[in-house]
Design a protein around this motif. Structure first.
Motif, PDB file in Angstrom:
ATOM      1  N   ARG A 232       0.836  -1.202   0.000  1.00 46.23           N
ATOM      2  CA  ARG A 232       0.000   0.000   0.000  1.00 46.23           C
ATOM      3  C   ARG A 232       0.875   1.258   0.000  1.00 46.23           C
ATOM      4  O   ARG A 232       0.618   2.218  -0.734  1.00 46.23           O
ATOM      5  N   LEU A 234       4.103   1.566  -0.996  1.00 47.24           N
ATOM      6  CA  LEU A 234       4.844   1.737  -2.247  1.00 47.24           C
ATOM      7  C   LEU A 234       3.905   2.148  -3.381  1.00 47.24           C
ATOM      8  O   LEU A 234       4.273   2.954  -4.235  1.00 47.24           O
ATOM      9  N   ALA A 235       2.700   1.597  -3.379  1.00 45.59           N
ATOM     10  CA  ALA A 235       1.742   1.962  -4.428  1.00 45.59           C
ATOM     11  C   ALA A 235       1.381   3.437  -4.341  1.00 45.59           C
ATOM     12  O   ALA A 235       1.038   4.060  -5.349  1.00 45.59           O
ATOM     13  N   HIS A 238       3.231   6.494  -6.676  1.00 45.15           N
ATOM     14  CA  HIS A 238       2.924   6.886  -8.057  1.00 45.15           C
ATOM     15  C   HIS A 238       1.420   6.927  -8.284  1.00 45.15           C
ATOM     16  O   HIS A 238       0.684   6.130  -7.701  1.00 45.15           O
ATOM     17  N   GLU A 239       0.990   7.799  -9.170  1.00 45.09           N
ATOM     18  CA  GLU A 239      -0.367   7.729  -9.691  1.00 45.09           C
ATOM     19  C   GLU A 239      -0.418   6.578 -10.704  1.00 45.09           C
ATOM     20  O   GLU A 239       0.617   6.153 -11.229  1.00 45.09           O
ATOM     21  N   ALA A 240      -1.630   6.130 -11.002  1.00 40.20           N
ATOM     22  CA  ALA A 240      -1.760   5.045 -11.981  1.00 40.20           C
ATOM     23  C   ALA A 240      -1.188   5.457 -13.332  1.00 40.20           C
ATOM     24  O   ALA A 240      -0.675   4.623 -14.089  1.00 40.20           O
ATOM     25  N   HIS A 283       5.631   4.320 -20.568  1.00 44.62           N
ATOM     26  CA  HIS A 283       4.863   4.595 -19.357  1.00 44.62           C
ATOM     27  C   HIS A 283       5.663   5.589 -18.553  1.00 44.62           C
ATOM     28  O   HIS A 283       6.848   5.390 -18.322  1.00 44.62           O
ATOM     29  N   GLY A 284       5.048   6.666 -18.139  1.00 45.04           N
ATOM     30  CA  GLY A 284       5.782   7.644 -17.356  1.00 45.04           C
ATOM     31  C   GLY A 284       4.961   8.890 -17.149  1.00 45.04           C
ATOM     32  O   GLY A 284       3.741   8.884 -17.325  1.00 45.04           O
ATOM     33  N   GLU A 285       5.649   9.959 -16.768  1.00 49.55           N
ATOM     34  CA  GLU A 285       4.962  11.192 -16.426  1.00 49.55           C
ATOM     35  C   GLU A 285       4.122  11.680 -17.606  1.00 49.55           C
ATOM     36  O   GLU A 285       4.643  11.886 -18.703  1.00 49.55           O
ATOM     37  N   THR A 299      12.631  10.985 -12.012  1.00 51.22           N
ATOM     38  CA  THR A 299      11.860   9.752 -11.856  1.00 51.22           C
ATOM     39  C   THR A 299      12.176   9.139 -10.513  1.00 51.22           C
ATOM     40  O   THR A 299      13.237   9.382  -9.942  1.00 51.22           O
ATOM     41  N   LEU A 300      11.233   8.380 -10.006  1.00 47.92           N
ATOM     42  CA  LEU A 300      11.424   7.652  -8.751  1.00 47.92           C
ATOM     43  C   LEU A 300      11.210   6.184  -9.078  1.00 47.92           C
ATOM     44  O   LEU A 300      10.131   5.799  -9.529  1.00 47.92           O
TER      45      LEU A 300
END
Lengths: 474, 474
Positions: A232, A234-235, A238-240, A283-285, A299-300
């Motif tokens: 939870r 770690l999720a 980031h946004e989906a 996939h990214g920002e 990036t993280l």
């Protein structure tokens, strides 16, 4: 074919220069493993002897407690600019050795390529620089500019003491700019010059929910499971859609301007081929394309996470602890310590009830680096590459981190331009590392032309780009 | 003090009975590790010789390809009920051996406790049953009821072939009910009888986002990170409040009725002491207390998750794969295969774009089990415990899973009541496993009284509780 006497000499001397490179490749100079101390020493002796024989002065080891760096200088051109030429003589471990087609420290030339551990990263590129300068000293008795050589012995284990070496020897290393013989080119099919790199920062922590692992039958469903809490937490980072959800994370990151994005748009880039090669997908920002995400935006990334039972079969436990390792890549403007603090705040604020976080110390990280766009060394490098390749080089960045640029900027106030002749496909850090023989010849020619071109500059050209060295943040 | 001739004999024979138990404890009968095959064989020989000497007939090994079970019977009471008496002679591995106060297979009696691997689980409890029956056969030449003994050799490695043994020997094992000498009591401070257990099911899977791990500088921020995807996916399995978020997960679980919850409310339970012991805190399905969450409601627990770099220091990768192990504990009414299917559906539906799931085979699981509340064996056990302890036993359940109950219910159509004299604090599955000598004496007395009481029953009492054995789901 060429009228340059230094280049003529280097053409005649090619076999001997390659033999000197082979001797260097036979030294197993693995810095990260103490078992290779003898190989490190052998590489240093060989390089110091070569520098002295070529005519460099003050050849010596300089160190700050770790593997020594090698220093040497030729400063016979008062009134001309002074360049710190950087390379590193240490190499990655050869493991897994069984995957090599020939022994990693017995160099072979096969199909126009030299195969050996460290040939691309960084022994051939630094040998090119040395041979070119030795050619000048042999033929003309002098270099077109002043040169201080700094050959590091800890690049492959994190440049742990390079900052301290720069601090201790600040006067010795004073120069107008840094030319790095390290820093692989992006592609073989495009002439590029690298004008910047991302910074980095790291964070490691554990999450604990109980004093021990518990039987999932006798406790499961009634108490906190460390893996549920960690997943939870770690999720929440980031946004989906891929955007980093950490408050303040993007705050100091310089926003790409229209000109930056236009520059990226002009770069020939086969995006679908890029992702096809590793069976991935974009996939990214949101709002940015792949190159902007890789080069201009922070990036993280979670690098590792684990907890509970990881062996074969089932073990019915409610795990009490989970662990995670994160690293960030930073854009211009971001301070590693501030970014780490923001992520720690987020983790604490989002930590589920009943879970305790413990952070472990990690390295302080590096800031992103960008060469000033009109820097005289950058312009000279671009003109030289255009002369050698016949094509105007394309300005690119790399998403990875080069601590050198940040260290010499912070400690010595100097800008760095990369002038390496390895390319990113040459399997450095992997079995069967190789270097293209054609790059050896092209590199010698390019270094000779670059040094001649720099000889037309004056220290005054560099004055406005030098900045006051900062003390590093504690 | 007692007028029962069998009990008088057992009191005289106590030293010899304990010596027989010691001999059994000296056999290192670890079933999960083939290196202990000799210890398994030694335990079987010793037990078979004991059963034959005591007067049991048809003593033999019965197997279905795994470690054999031991069978023996005494069926000289036509017209009286027949009980299948269950125990297991295999034990957990002794690791970590260094943490034992004395060698695990050299039993010691210290402070009124026998210390040895397997003494509590299940060699002392099964020895009590054998000694009590041997006492009857010695003193009276017969048992009060018919008994078929089934001593399993695979309980500690998942009872892999017990179901097949029951299928193959369905006629041989026909009985009216099962008395299990295995199944530890909950607490030492409360006389309890266990009337049910949760089922279980398992799920293992990997999540893949690329063909290989990628350099976090050269790829990070532009493609899918397997750990981000796994964390998001695992976090989706639960609501923040602890409820399982999987659609259909709770569908078939029998809802606790007012009577069930009232029963729990009457049980003396120090909830804060329970959580203090392992430094945990209450967390689970909203609307239920701790005992209901542990005994009556299903749960989904992550037992392990891992991916990326887990060694010392940093490794700047974008991991391409992550792994997870989950198990569920099931309530009455739930079918393991249907629950696993629901979780798999959820995982597929919530799998982030760019990630691929691969499920691994796991064991088929077991259903929850509840003894019918007026079952004659349960009533006899309760009356016996009341006589022996002077206190009316409290009906409790366990949150763990006892495959035996589900297997004999499914394969033989029989109900099981646990009648063990170990308690849950006796460090089974851990170093310094022990068994209380006082429980040995109390257990002998209880078995004698139980067998006498069962002798007053008839097969007719059991007829309405027997059910048609089902074929197991494929």
């Amino acid at each position: 074919m060429t009228a340059d006497p230094v280049l003529s000499f280097l053409e005649q001397d090619r076999a001997a220069a390659l033999e000197r490179l082979m001797a260097l490749l036979r030294c197993p100079s693995v810095s990260t493993d103490p078992a290779y101390a003898q190989g490190m020493g052998a590489a240093r002796e060989l390089l110091m002897a070569r520098l002295a024989r070529a005519g460099f002065g003050h050849v010596r080891e300089i160190s700050a407690g770790g593997h020594p760096a090698i220093y040497g200088e030729w400063c016979g051109q008062p009134g001309r600019p002074t360049f710190l030429v950087y390379g590193h003589y240490d190499v990655q471990p050869p493991d897994p050795i069984a995957d090599w087609s020939s022994p990693p420290f017995e160099p072979r030339i096969v199909d126009g390529r030299i195969r050996a551990r460290g040939v691309s990263d960084d022994k051939a590129p630094l040998s090119i620089a040395i041979e070119a300068m030795a050619g000048f000293l042999h033929v003309e008795g002098r270099l077109p500019v002043n040169v201080k050589l700094l050959l590091e012995g800890e690049e492959e284990c994190g440049s742990a003491t390079l900052g301290q070496i720069c601090e201790r020897h600040r006067d010795l290393l004073a120069a107008d700019a840094v030319i790095s013989a390290d820093g692989a080119r992006w592609r073989t099919d495009l002439c590029t010059v690298n004008v910047g790199s991302r910074g980095n920062a790291a964070l490691e922590f554990s999450l604990t929910t109980a004093a021990r692992d518990l039987h999932s039958g006798r406790f499961g469903g009634a108490t906190v499971n460390a893996l549920h809490a960690m997943a939870r937490l770690l999720a929440s980072l980031h946004e989906a859609d891929g955007r980093v959800a950490v408050e303040d994370f993007y705050d100091d990151a310089r926003l790409p301007e229209a000109a930056d994005l236009a520059m990226l748009a002009r770069i020939p880039f086969d995006e679908s081929g890029f992702f096809r090669e590793f069976s991935g997908r974009p996939h990214g920002e949101p709002g940015y394309g792949t190159l902007a995400r890789l080069w201009l935006r922070p990036t993280l990334e979670m690098n590792g996470m684990w907890g509970g039972y990881t062996g074969a079969g089932a073990k019915t436990i409610v795990p009490h602890r989970a662990e995670a390792k994160l690293t960030m890549r930073l854009a211009d403007g971001q301070d590693p310590a501030r970014v780490v603090a923001a992520v720690r705040r987020h983790l604490k604020n989002h930590c589920p009830a009943g879970a305790q976080l413990d952070f472990r110390d990690t390295s302080p990280g590096s800031r992103a680096y960008t060469v000033p766009e009109n820097h005289p060394l950058l312009l000279a490098v671009e003109r030289t590459l255009a002369d050698v390749t016949g094509a105007q080089p394309v300005r690119v960045r790399i998403g990875a981190t080069l601590p050198l640029s940040d260290i010499v900027s912070t400690r010595l106030g100097l800008d760095t331009v990369m002038f390496s002749f390895s390319t990113a496909d040459e399997k450095f850090h992997a079995p069967d590392e190789f270097f293209r023989l054609a790059s050896f010849d092209k590199g010698l020619r390019a270094w000779v032309l670059l040094l001649r071109r720099l000889g037309l500059q004056t220290p005054y050209d560099y004055a406005r780009f030098q900045h006051r060295p900062e003390r590093p943040s504690a």
